[in-house]
Design a protein around this motif. Structure first.
Motif, PDB file in Angstrom:
ATOM      1  N   LEU A 224       0.858  -1.399   0.134  1.00  0.00           N
ATOM      2  CA  LEU A 224      -0.034  -0.090  -0.035  1.00  0.00           C
ATOM      3  C   LEU A 224       0.942   1.417  -0.027  1.00  0.00           C
ATOM      4  CD1 LEU A 224      -2.898  -1.098   2.448  1.00  0.00           C
ATOM      5  CD2 LEU A 224      -2.908  -1.202   0.029  1.00  0.00           C
ATOM      6  N   ALA A 225       2.095   1.204   0.454  1.00  0.00           N
ATOM      7  CA  ALA A 225       2.816   2.429   0.614  1.00  0.00           C
ATOM      8  C   ALA A 225       4.390   2.300   0.673  1.00  0.00           C
ATOM      9  CB  ALA A 225       2.478   3.284   1.800  1.00  0.00           C
ATOM     10  N   LEU A 226       4.924   3.389  -0.140  1.00  0.00           N
ATOM     11  CA  LEU A 226       6.473   3.365   0.000  1.00  0.00           C
ATOM     12  C   LEU A 226       6.869   4.518   1.112  1.00  0.00           C
ATOM     13  CD1 LEU A 226       7.202   3.442  -3.730  1.00  0.00           C
ATOM     14  CD2 LEU A 226       7.139   1.213  -2.280  1.00  0.00           C
ATOM     15  N   GLY A 227       7.637   3.961   2.233  1.00  0.00           N
ATOM     16  CA  GLY A 227       8.304   5.086   3.062  1.00  0.00           C
ATOM     17  C   GLY A 227       9.494   5.612   2.958  1.00  0.00           C
ATOM     18  N   VAL A 228       9.417   6.883   2.537  1.00  0.00           N
ATOM     19  CA  VAL A 228      10.672   7.493   1.906  1.00  0.00           C
ATOM     20  C   VAL A 228      11.278   8.411   2.612  1.00  0.00           C
ATOM     21  CG1 VAL A 228       9.946   6.964  -0.372  1.00  0.00           C
ATOM     22  CG2 VAL A 228       9.417   9.326   0.467  1.00  0.00           C
ATOM     23  N   VAL A 229      12.538   8.801   2.577  1.00  0.00           N
ATOM     24  CA  VAL A 229      13.332   9.658   3.447  1.00  0.00           C
ATOM     25  C   VAL A 229      14.497  10.632   2.316  1.00  0.00           C
ATOM     26  CG1 VAL A 229      15.242  10.218   5.203  1.00  0.00           C
ATOM     27  CG2 VAL A 229      13.444   8.260   5.375  1.00  0.00           C
ATOM     28  N   PRO A 230      14.628  11.526   2.650  1.00  0.00           N
ATOM     29  CA  PRO A 230      15.598  12.516   1.905  1.00  0.00           C
ATOM     30  C   PRO A 230      16.923  11.786   1.718  1.00  0.00           C
ATOM     31  CG  PRO A 230      14.297  13.967   2.819  1.00  0.00           C
ATOM     32  CD  PRO A 230      13.927  12.597   3.538  1.00  0.00           C
ATOM     33  N   ALA A 231      17.581  11.559   0.605  1.00  0.00           N
ATOM     34  CA  ALA A 231      18.809  11.182   0.573  1.00  0.00           C
ATOM     35  C   ALA A 231      19.876  11.663   1.630  1.00  0.00           C
ATOM     36  CB  ALA A 231      19.522  11.157  -0.969  1.00  0.00           C
ATOM     37  N   LEU A 246       1.782   7.369   9.647  1.00  0.00           N
ATOM     38  CA  LEU A 246       2.558   7.962   8.994  1.00  0.00           C
ATOM     39  C   LEU A 246       2.471   7.451   7.416  1.00  0.00           C
ATOM     40  CD1 LEU A 246       5.720   9.044  10.767  1.00  0.00           C
ATOM     41  CD2 LEU A 246       3.943  10.829   9.938  1.00  0.00           C
ATOM     42  N   LEU A 247       2.675   6.064   7.350  1.00  0.00           N
ATOM     43  CA  LEU A 247       2.549   5.286   6.052  1.00  0.00           C
ATOM     44  C   LEU A 247       1.413   5.324   5.298  1.00  0.00           C
ATOM     45  CD1 LEU A 247       4.733   2.252   7.131  1.00  0.00           C
ATOM     46  CD2 LEU A 247       5.387   3.702   5.329  1.00  0.00           C
ATOM     47  N   GLN A 248       0.504   5.305   6.238  1.00  0.00           N
ATOM     48  CA  GLN A 248      -0.962   5.366   5.575  1.00  0.00           C
ATOM     49  C   GLN A 248      -1.526   6.772   5.442  1.00  0.00           C
ATOM     50  OE1 GLN A 248      -3.357   3.653   8.965  1.00  0.00           O
ATOM     51  NE2 GLN A 248      -3.329   1.531   8.031  1.00  0.00           N
ATOM     52  N   ALA A 249      -0.669   7.869   5.570  1.00  0.00           N
ATOM     53  CA  ALA A 249      -1.202   9.290   5.337  1.00  0.00           C
ATOM     54  C   ALA A 249      -0.496   9.845   4.227  1.00  0.00           C
ATOM     55  CB  ALA A 249      -0.955  10.200   6.735  1.00  0.00           C
ATOM     56  N   GLY A 250       0.216   8.991   3.332  1.00  0.00           N
ATOM     57  CA  GLY A 250       1.074   9.515   2.466  1.00  0.00           C
ATOM     58  C   GLY A 250       0.299   9.847   1.214  1.00  0.00           C
ATOM     59  N   SER A 251       0.835  10.363   0.157  1.00  0.00           N
ATOM     60  CA  SER A 251       0.115  10.899  -1.023  1.00  0.00           C
ATOM     61  C   SER A 251      -0.025   9.773  -1.768  1.00  0.00           C
ATOM     62  CB  SER A 251       0.441  12.131  -1.629  1.00  0.00           C
ATOM     63  OG  SER A 251       0.645  13.319  -0.789  1.00  0.00           O
ATOM     64  N   HIS A 252      -1.516   9.554  -2.411  1.00  0.00           N
ATOM     65  CA  HIS A 252      -1.603   8.204  -3.457  1.00  0.00           C
ATOM     66  C   HIS A 252      -1.163   9.158  -4.569  1.00  0.00           C
ATOM     67  CE1 HIS A 252      -3.858   5.728  -6.114  1.00  0.00           C
ATOM     68  NE2 HIS A 252      -3.504   4.888  -5.204  1.00  0.00           N
ATOM     69  N   HIS A 253      -0.419   8.116  -5.305  1.00  0.00           N
ATOM     70  CA  HIS A 253       0.151   8.246  -6.749  1.00  0.00           C
ATOM     71  C   HIS A 253      -0.635   7.290  -7.690  1.00  0.00           C
ATOM     72  CE1 HIS A 253       3.153  11.345  -5.870  1.00  0.00           C
ATOM     73  NE2 HIS A 253       2.984  10.776  -4.596  1.00  0.00           N
ATOM     74  N   ALA A 254      -1.639   7.696  -8.565  1.00  0.00           N
ATOM     75  CA  ALA A 254      -2.436   7.093  -9.338  1.00  0.00           C
ATOM     76  C   ALA A 254      -1.267   6.228 -10.573  1.00  0.00           C
ATOM     77  CB  ALA A 254      -3.218   7.623 -10.219  1.00  0.00           C
ATOM     78  N   GLU A 255      -0.127   6.878 -10.787  1.00  0.00           N
ATOM     79  CA  GLU A 255       0.948   6.502 -11.688  1.00  0.00           C
ATOM     80  C   GLU A 255       1.347   4.896 -11.385  1.00  0.00           C
ATOM     81  OE1 GLU A 255       1.477  10.916 -11.629  1.00  0.00           O
ATOM     82  OE2 GLU A 255       0.973   9.465 -10.145  1.00  0.00           O
ATOM     83  N   GLY A 257      -0.566   3.240  -8.469  1.00  0.00           N
ATOM     84  CA  GLY A 257      -1.361   2.823  -7.564  1.00  0.00           C
ATOM     85  C   GLY A 257      -0.943   2.537  -5.997  1.00  0.00           C
ATOM     86  N   ILE A 258      -0.141   3.524  -5.716  1.00  0.00           N
ATOM     87  CA  ILE A 258       0.659   3.353  -4.454  1.00  0.00           C
ATOM     88  C   ILE A 258       0.483   4.584  -3.580  1.00  0.00           C
ATOM     89  CG2 ILE A 258       2.940   3.333  -4.681  1.00  0.00           C
ATOM     90  CD1 ILE A 258       3.189   0.946  -2.981  1.00  0.00           C
ATOM     91  N   ARG A 259       0.691   4.605  -2.264  1.00  0.00           N
ATOM     92  CA  ARG A 259       0.916   6.052  -1.533  1.00  0.00           C
ATOM     93  C   ARG A 259       2.211   5.975  -1.446  1.00  0.00           C
ATOM     94  NH1 ARG A 259      -3.372   8.420   0.878  1.00  0.00           N
ATOM     95  NH2 ARG A 259      -5.313   7.059   0.949  1.00  0.00           N
ATOM     96  N   ILE A 260       2.957   7.355  -1.558  1.00  0.00           N
ATOM     97  CA  ILE A 260       4.203   7.581  -1.181  1.00  0.00           C
ATOM     98  C   ILE A 260       4.309   8.323   0.011  1.00  0.00           C
ATOM     99  CG2 ILE A 260       6.285   8.868  -1.981  1.00  0.00           C
ATOM    100  CD1 ILE A 260       5.850   7.928  -4.974  1.00  0.00           C
ATOM    101  N   SER A 261       4.976   7.993   1.187  1.00  0.00           N
ATOM    102  CA  SER A 261       4.799   8.645   2.444  1.00  0.00           C
ATOM    103  C   SER A 261       6.266   8.929   3.031  1.00  0.00           C
ATOM    104  CB  SER A 261       4.110   7.328   3.400  1.00  0.00           C
ATOM    105  OG  SER A 261       3.086   6.922   2.974  1.00  0.00           O
ATOM    106  N   PRO A 262       6.353  10.317   3.171  1.00  0.00           N
ATOM    107  CA  PRO A 262       7.726  10.782   3.724  1.00  0.00           C
ATOM    108  C   PRO A 262       7.781  10.284   5.239  1.00  0.00           C
ATOM    109  CG  PRO A 262       6.376  12.582   2.536  1.00  0.00           C
ATOM    110  CD  PRO A 262       5.575  11.404   2.477  1.00  0.00           C
ATOM    111  N   LEU A 263       8.810   9.840   5.447  1.00  0.00           N
ATOM    112  CA  LEU A 263       9.171   9.562   6.945  1.00  0.00           C
ATOM    113  C   LEU A 263      10.074  10.654   7.723  1.00  0.00           C
ATOM    114  CD1 LEU A 263       9.631   5.563   6.497  1.00  0.00           C
ATOM    115  CD2 LEU A 263       7.527   6.840   7.133  1.00  0.00           C
ATOM    116  N   PRO A 264      10.070  10.661   8.852  1.00  0.00           N
ATOM    117  CA  PRO A 264      10.462  11.567   9.651  1.00  0.00           C
ATOM    118  C   PRO A 264      11.946  11.389   9.638  1.00  0.00           C
ATOM    119  CG  PRO A 264       9.286  10.292  11.093  1.00  0.00           C
ATOM    120  CD  PRO A 264       9.029  10.164   9.722  1.00  0.00           C
TER     121      PRO A 264
END
Length: 272
Positions: A224-231, A246-255, A257-264
Motif C-alpha cells: 500500500l505504501a512506500l516510506g521514503v526519506v531524503p537522501a 504516517l505510512l497510511q497518510a502519504g499521498s496516493h500516486h495513481a501512476e 497505484g500506491i502511496r508515497i509517504s515521507p518519513l521523519p
C-alpha cells in the motif's frame, strides 16, 4: 536463512513514462535499465543505496500477463510483486516446500538469473513474491542485448535520490505472514511501538517490510505504501509510535497505484 535483501517493488503500469517521470521528479529515481519483450516490458529505476523500483509495461503479445493484471484492476496501475534476492534458489525453493508452499513459475535454467514465485494464497501476504538468485544487476546481464534494450523515455536531471527504507502492506493473517517471512525468507522481525497489530521485518540489505493485519473482513490486503526519506538525512527506524499512521497518510500516486509517504528523518548524514 534464504533471502538476504528486499531488492525491489514492481508495479504494473500501462506505460513507463508517466510513472517514471513522477518517480524521478518526486524521489530523484534514475533510470537503470529497460527492455521491450513480447510477454512484458520491464524497466528499473534506482534510488539511494541502489534500492530499485520496477515498472512492468504490457508486452506486444495479446496475452501479456501485465495487460491481464491491469484489466483485472480496471486499467489502473498497481503493485504487482516484491522481489527478494536469495543466496541459493534451490535452498529457497526447498524451504518454501517444507512449509507447504509450492513455488510457481520456477525457472532455474539461466545461470545469471534464476527465479521462482510464491503465490499470495500460499503465503498469506496478499501480494506476489519473487525469489531471485543472480550474481549481477539486471543492467549488467542485459547490457549487450541490443535486440531488446531500450533508452530512458523521459528527461532526467541531477536530482538527489531519496532513500526507501520501508515498504508497507496489509495482510489478512499477520501471524501466518510473519511465520513465512521468518522461516522461508529469513527475516528478523521486530515489534512496532504502539502497534500491536503490525510488525516490522528486516534483512541484511534493502528495505524493511512493515505489515499490518487488516482489522475488517473487507480490509484491503497488499502493498500500500512506500516510506521514503531524503537522501541527505538519516532514518533511525521505527523507534517511536505512529509509523503505520504516517505510512497510511502519504499521498496516493495513481501512476503507481500506491502511496508515497515521507518519513521523519533524524540526524543529517555526515561524510568525511
Amino acid at each position: 536463512m534464504s533471502a538476504h535483501e528486499l531488492d525491489h517493488v514492481a508495479f504494473a503500469v500501462s506505460d513507463w513514462r508517466a510513472a517514471g517521470e513522477m518517480l524521478h521528479q518526486e524521489l530523484g529515481a534514475r533510470w537503470a535499465s529497460g527492455f521491450k519483450m513480447p510477454a512484458f516490458s520491464p524497466c528499473q529505476l534506482a534510488l539511494a543505496a541502489d534500492m530499485r523500483l520496477e515498472l512492468l509495461e504490457p508486452g506486444t503479445e495479446q496475452k501479456s500477463f501485465v495487460q491481464r493484471f491491469l484489466h483485472e484492476n480496471n486499467g489502473n496501475a498497481a503493485p504487482h510483486h516484491i522481489t527478494f534476492k536469495v543466496h541459493d534458489i534451490h535452498a529457497a525453493i526447498a524451504g518454501a516446500q517444507a512449509e507447504g508452499i509450492e513455488p510457481v513459475l520456477v525457472n532455474v535454467a539461466h545461470p545469471l538469473w534464476q527465479e521462482a514465485f510464491l503465490h499470495p494464497r500460499d503465503t498469506g501476504f496478499g501480494f506476489l513474491t519473487q525469489l531471485v538468485q543472480t550474481p549481477q544487476s539486471i543492467e549488467e546481464i542485459t547490457e549487450n542485448n541490443n535486440d531488446f534494450n531500450s533508452s530512458c523515455p523521459w528527461e532526467e536531471t541531477e536530482k538527489p535520490r531519496s532513500q526507501l527504507p520501508v515498504v508497507f502492506g496489509q495482510v489478512g493473517d499477520l501471524e501466518r505472514a510473519a511465520h513465512v517471512l521468518r522461516t522461508v525468507l529469513g527475516a528478523a522481525d521486530y515489534p512496532l511501538p504502539g502497534e500491536p497489530a503490525a510488525k516490522g521485518f528486516h534483512w541484511a540489505e534493502g528495505a524493511d517490510l512493515i505489515l499490518q493485519e487488516t482489522t475488517t473482513p473487507t480490509g484491503k490486503a497488499g502493498i500500500l505504501a512506500l516510506g521514503v526519506v531524503p537522501a541527505s538525512e538519516h532514518w533511525d527506524g521505527p523507534l517511536s509510535p505512529g509509523l503505520v499512521e504516517l505510512l497510511q497518510a502519504g499521498s496516493h500516486h495513481a501512476e503507481l497505484g500506491i502511496r508515497i509517504s515521507p518519513l521523519p528523518a533524524a540526524v543529517p548524514v555526515t561524510t568525511g
